[in-house]
Design an enzyme around this catalytic site. Sequence first.
Site, PDB file in Angstrom:
ATOM      1  N   ASP A 101       2.563  -5.132  -3.430  1.00  0.00           N
ATOM      2  CA  ASP A 101       2.982  -5.016  -4.828  1.00  0.00           C
ATOM      3  C   ASP A 101       4.304  -5.757  -5.011  1.00  0.00           C
ATOM      4  O   ASP A 101       5.034  -5.997  -4.043  1.00  0.00           O
ATOM      5  CB  ASP A 101       3.113  -3.542  -5.244  1.00  0.00           C
ATOM      6  CG  ASP A 101       4.123  -2.759  -4.417  1.00  0.00           C
ATOM      7  OD1 ASP A 101       4.206  -2.997  -3.189  1.00  0.00           O
ATOM      8  OD2 ASP A 101       4.842  -1.920  -4.987  1.00  0.00           O
ATOM      9  N   GLU A 161       5.214  -0.036  -2.818  1.00  0.00           N
ATOM     10  CA  GLU A 161       6.532   0.157  -2.199  1.00  0.00           C
ATOM     11  C   GLU A 161       7.598   0.071  -3.280  1.00  0.00           C
ATOM     12  O   GLU A 161       8.621   0.743  -3.202  1.00  0.00           O
ATOM     13  CB  GLU A 161       6.787  -0.917  -1.134  1.00  0.00           C
ATOM     14  CG  GLU A 161       7.990  -0.621  -0.218  1.00  0.00           C
ATOM     15  CD  GLU A 161       9.315  -1.121  -0.769  1.00  0.00           C
ATOM     16  OE1 GLU A 161      10.369  -0.643  -0.337  1.00  0.00           O
ATOM     17  OE2 GLU A 161       9.309  -1.993  -1.676  1.00  0.00           O
TER      18      GLU A 161
HETATM   19 ZN   LIG Z   1      10.036  -5.276  -0.579  1.00  0.00          ZN
END
Ligand SMILES: [Zn+2]
Length: 375
Positions: free
Chosen positions: A76, A134
């Site tokens: 992501d 994350e």
């Molecule tokens: Zn990162």
Amino acid sequence: MTTAIDPVDLAARLIACPSVTPARGAVFDVLEEALTPLGFTVHRFILGEAPDGPVENLFATRGTGAPHFAFAGHLDVVPPGEGWASDPFTPDLRGGLLHGRGAVDMKGDIAAFVAACADLDHQGTLSLIITGDEEGPATYGTPAIMEWMAARGIRPDMILIGEPTSEDRLGDIVKIGRRGSVNMWITIPGVQGHVAYPHRADNPVPRAAKAIAALEAIHLDDGSDSFQPSNLEITALETSSKATNVIPGAAIVQLNIRFNNLQRGADLVDLVRRTAEEAVPGATVEAKISGEAFLTPPGPIYEIVSAAIEAETGQKPRLSTHGGTSDGRFLIALCPVVDFGLPNATMHKVGEHARVEDIHALSRIYRRVLEKVFA
Ligand SMILES: [Zn+2]
């Protein structure tokens, strides 16, 4: 059977799949298509619902037995923002630079993982732990992969996270721990009323100022051998009313503490709660601990990564615990973890880009790490 992988080409293909957090789908297809021909068994799973999901995670593994080495990272990315010279999700190679959202954080690094693994013959187990969340709350991210791994008795011996940790040049900084982070919201109650009739109201703002002063006076610690001092920052002060003729009924003080390994999140919440209640009776505190501080104990992973960097760049890295947090805060529960990846000057910025030569050199460093681990 195995083939060489060009990490810049793979990074470009990953960038071409928009994957603003939380991510799933096409960007994982590209990674799976790269890993499967290399002999990896790829497991993918989608979890959760809006707003924190759905999130896709991927666990890829090759070989069996010990040692078990894993790379970890995320596909992501943060939103691109305005003002890019080229489309943020159309990889753009110019002047020896690969431009695009995620070039350094961290599609370039994940491409370097794959290139390093590609045609390596090894004993033992080599895995990739890749999340689609994350950059967000991570509710369905790395902790969920760890649950999945635990249910199958999968536990690596060492993990290298490819977050972009380098600063002035590739290989100058390796992160061996991270500070913890906790957010808190202190509500100071009052009684709403007309500013012209203050005796019928009870203004919470002066009391919020008292609470802030008391919090600012806290000395948390002086730091430790490996960490800078813990730090409390007031990040917002809000009131329940913004009208010019209304005394607000409540004030909310928002704060964040970045803390070292001398502190625990829950103790800091207690400390802030006691301080706020003492300064302002009736104050209440809500808290969200994003992660505890962690430090990888000295061991072979330090030396292996340092030696690989020195062999490639001619210079030893500096071991650091500065900067933001990473999924190492979760993974440290499994085994020693270090963070090392591309130079981070443009991460999260408009115009994010990686040097093509750095992506190639990073994959050679990762390759040296693997050769040493599996020697
Ligand atoms: Zn990162």
